[in-house]
Design a protein around this motif. Structure first.
Motif, PDB file in Angstrom:
ATOM      1  N   ALA A 126      -7.261  -1.756   0.842  1.00  0.00           N
ATOM      2  CA  ALA A 126      -8.761  -1.202   1.728  1.00  0.00           C
ATOM      3  C   ALA A 126      -9.601  -0.274   3.117  1.00  0.00           C
ATOM      4  O   ALA A 126     -10.255   0.672   3.019  1.00  0.00           O
ATOM      5  N   ASP A 127      -7.950  -1.010   3.572  1.00  0.00           N
ATOM      6  CA  ASP A 127      -8.653   0.214   4.723  1.00  0.00           C
ATOM      7  C   ASP A 127      -7.517   2.026   4.786  1.00  0.00           C
ATOM      8  O   ASP A 127      -8.685   2.839   4.935  1.00  0.00           O
ATOM      9  N   CYS A 128      -7.079   1.519   3.766  1.00  0.00           N
ATOM     10  CA  CYS A 128      -6.600   3.532   3.714  1.00  0.00           C
ATOM     11  C   CYS A 128      -7.602   3.920   2.794  1.00  0.00           C
ATOM     12  O   CYS A 128      -8.389   4.771   2.575  1.00  0.00           O
ATOM     13  N   VAL A 129      -7.782   3.676   1.646  1.00  0.00           N
ATOM     14  CA  VAL A 129      -8.802   3.567   1.059  1.00  0.00           C
ATOM     15  C   VAL A 129     -10.741   3.902   1.828  1.00  0.00           C
ATOM     16  O   VAL A 129     -10.948   5.504   0.753  1.00  0.00           O
ATOM     17  N   GLN A 130     -10.962   3.471   2.599  1.00  0.00           N
ATOM     18  CA  GLN A 130     -11.548   3.840   3.210  1.00  0.00           C
ATOM     19  C   GLN A 130     -11.915   5.600   3.995  1.00  0.00           C
ATOM     20  O   GLN A 130     -12.930   5.723   3.705  1.00  0.00           O
ATOM     21  N   THR A 131     -10.459   5.484   4.283  1.00  0.00           N
ATOM     22  CA  THR A 131     -10.103   7.087   4.941  1.00  0.00           C
ATOM     23  C   THR A 131      -9.893   8.124   3.508  1.00  0.00           C
ATOM     24  O   THR A 131      -9.819   9.124   4.259  1.00  0.00           O
ATOM     25  N   ASP A 171      -6.948  -7.694  -1.720  1.00  0.00           N
ATOM     26  CA  ASP A 171      -7.019  -6.433  -0.312  1.00  0.00           C
ATOM     27  C   ASP A 171      -6.518  -5.212  -0.595  1.00  0.00           C
ATOM     28  O   ASP A 171      -6.147  -4.724  -0.546  1.00  0.00           O
ATOM     29  N   CYS A 191       0.855  -1.041   0.289  1.00  0.00           N
ATOM     30  CA  CYS A 191       0.220  -0.220   0.036  1.00  0.00           C
ATOM     31  C   CYS A 191       0.967   1.511  -0.459  1.00  0.00           C
ATOM     32  O   CYS A 191       1.968   1.750   0.950  1.00  0.00           O
ATOM     33  N   GLY A 242     -13.495   8.363  -1.199  1.00  0.00           N
ATOM     34  CA  GLY A 242     -13.162   6.832  -2.126  1.00  0.00           C
ATOM     35  C   GLY A 242     -11.929   6.873  -3.605  1.00  0.00           C
ATOM     36  O   GLY A 242     -11.563   6.201  -4.405  1.00  0.00           O
ATOM     37  N   TRP A 284      -3.317   0.843  -3.332  1.00  0.00           N
ATOM     38  CA  TRP A 284      -3.705   1.302  -1.317  1.00  0.00           C
ATOM     39  C   TRP A 284      -4.286  -0.003  -0.858  1.00  0.00           C
ATOM     40  O   TRP A 284      -4.925  -0.451  -1.456  1.00  0.00           O
ATOM     41  N   ARG A 305      -1.783  10.769   4.203  1.00  0.00           N
ATOM     42  CA  ARG A 305      -3.157  11.014   5.629  1.00  0.00           C
ATOM     43  C   ARG A 305      -2.940  12.128   5.378  1.00  0.00           C
ATOM     44  O   ARG A 305      -4.207  12.992   5.286  1.00  0.00           O
TER      45      ARG A 305
END
Length: 82
Positions: A33-38, A21, A8, A42, A31, A78
């Motif tokens: 999946a966890d980072c994409v949620q932030t 993932d 990622c 999207g 990226w 981020r």
């Protein structure tokens, strides 16, 4: 030909070339999946493009066409979203 990135770009988490993932944009920024949620909307934080689930590479193709070993990390991915 671009090789599948192994991590990622935001958190540097390992991503499998045969897993489900990882997300990519049309420039193949990669990226988890966890980072994409932030990410707002999207969207890819590098280019603003739409992110899609990265296709899996068939296991038998990984023998002759493995994923890349070159890691790419986008510092502050981020913090740039704030």
């Amino acid at each position: 030909m671009l090789e599948m990135r192994p991590n990622c770009e935001c958190c540097d988490r390992d991503l499998s070339a045969s897993g489900d993932d990882a997300f990519i944009c049309s420039f193949e920024c990669t990226w988890c999946a966890d980072c994409v949620q932030t990410f707002p909307g999207g969207a890819c934080p590098n280019c603003g493009g739409m992110l899609q689930l990265r296709p899996r590479r068939a296991p038998h193709k990984l023998v002759t066409s493995p994923g890349s070993t070159i890691r790419v990390v986008t510092p502050g991915c981020r913090t740039d979203l704030a």
